[in-house]
Design a protein around this motif. Sequence first.
Motif, PDB file in Angstrom:
ATOM      1  N   CYS A 145     -28.404 -15.237   2.534  1.00 45.03           N
ATOM      2  CA  CYS A 145     -27.391 -14.665   3.421  1.00 45.03           C
ATOM      3  C   CYS A 145     -26.893 -13.333   2.858  1.00 45.03           C
ATOM      4  N   MET A 149     -21.304 -12.573   4.130  1.00 44.70           N
ATOM      5  CA  MET A 149     -21.244 -13.880   4.793  1.00 44.70           C
ATOM      6  C   MET A 149     -21.202 -15.044   3.791  1.00 44.70           C
ATOM      7  N   VAL A 153     -20.381 -19.158   4.552  1.00 42.56           N
ATOM      8  CA  VAL A 153     -21.479 -20.101   4.310  1.00 42.56           C
ATOM      9  C   VAL A 153     -21.049 -21.172   3.308  1.00 42.56           C
ATOM     10  N   LEU A 191     -24.224 -23.425  10.439  1.00 39.80           N
ATOM     11  CA  LEU A 191     -24.464 -22.091   9.890  1.00 39.80           C
ATOM     12  C   LEU A 191     -24.635 -21.057  11.000  1.00 39.80           C
ATOM     13  N   THR A 195     -22.318 -17.655  11.556  1.00 42.59           N
ATOM     14  CA  THR A 195     -23.003 -16.401  11.191  1.00 42.59           C
ATOM     15  C   THR A 195     -23.693 -15.756  12.393  1.00 42.59           C
ATOM     16  N   THR A 198     -27.587 -15.820  12.314  1.00 45.75           N
ATOM     17  CA  THR A 198     -28.374 -14.989  11.387  1.00 45.75           C
ATOM     18  C   THR A 198     -28.722 -15.693  10.081  1.00 45.75           C
ATOM     19  N   VAL A 199     -28.073 -16.806   9.779  1.00 46.25           N
ATOM     20  CA  VAL A 199     -28.314 -17.502   8.513  1.00 46.25           C
ATOM     21  C   VAL A 199     -28.704 -18.958   8.804  1.00 46.25           C
TER      22      VAL A 199
END
Length: 214
Positions: A145, A149, A153, A191, A195, A198-199
Amino acid sequence: MTAEEKDYLIPFEAYAEDRFEEKRSKFIGRLWRVETPEEAVAKIKQMRETYWDATHHCYAYILREGNLMRYSDDGEPQGTAGMPMLDVLRHEGLVNVCCVVTRYFGGTLLGTGGLVRAYTKGVQVAVAAAGVQQMSRFATLLIACPYNMLGVVQQVLPEHGCSVEEIDYGVDVTLTVIQPVGMLDTLNQALADVTSGTVYAECMDISFRGRRIK
């Protein structure tokens, strides 16, 4: 879930022992973690050779692979030693375990019931000395990540049974995470939510890991 995927119990310590006396007879319970019949037989042979002056070396062992069980009264009256020892291991739910109870005869006969109680106790004290751990399947995950972020996370992970084993600070932050098998989809959904998709976590390996339960 197959039998190979189910949780199982093994001794916490690789080796443990304890002893007691009953009407001047000395009983020594010794217990090992083993994974093959050859390992179990070698432990039993070692006890017989090392403590050759003992009156009896009764044993029981259980192996997870093939659900293999073996026991021996080693000269005690039939059914007074090996089977009661095996019953204790089965009652505890243990596998990959070998127990030898060595007896030095003290001159007083214990009788059938007394022998059963003594050999049962011999295993019980050895199990108590070793402790018990539960083996469960865990996934090793990698999560990459951006630095900005990392905080969100890390907040998500404990809610989904994750523990962080390693953090690598490179171009991105890469976390090596351990999680019980079967929870990856809900983790990735969480997640994605924090995010903007994106993660995500990628499963790299699945293996059994232990935790002490007694």
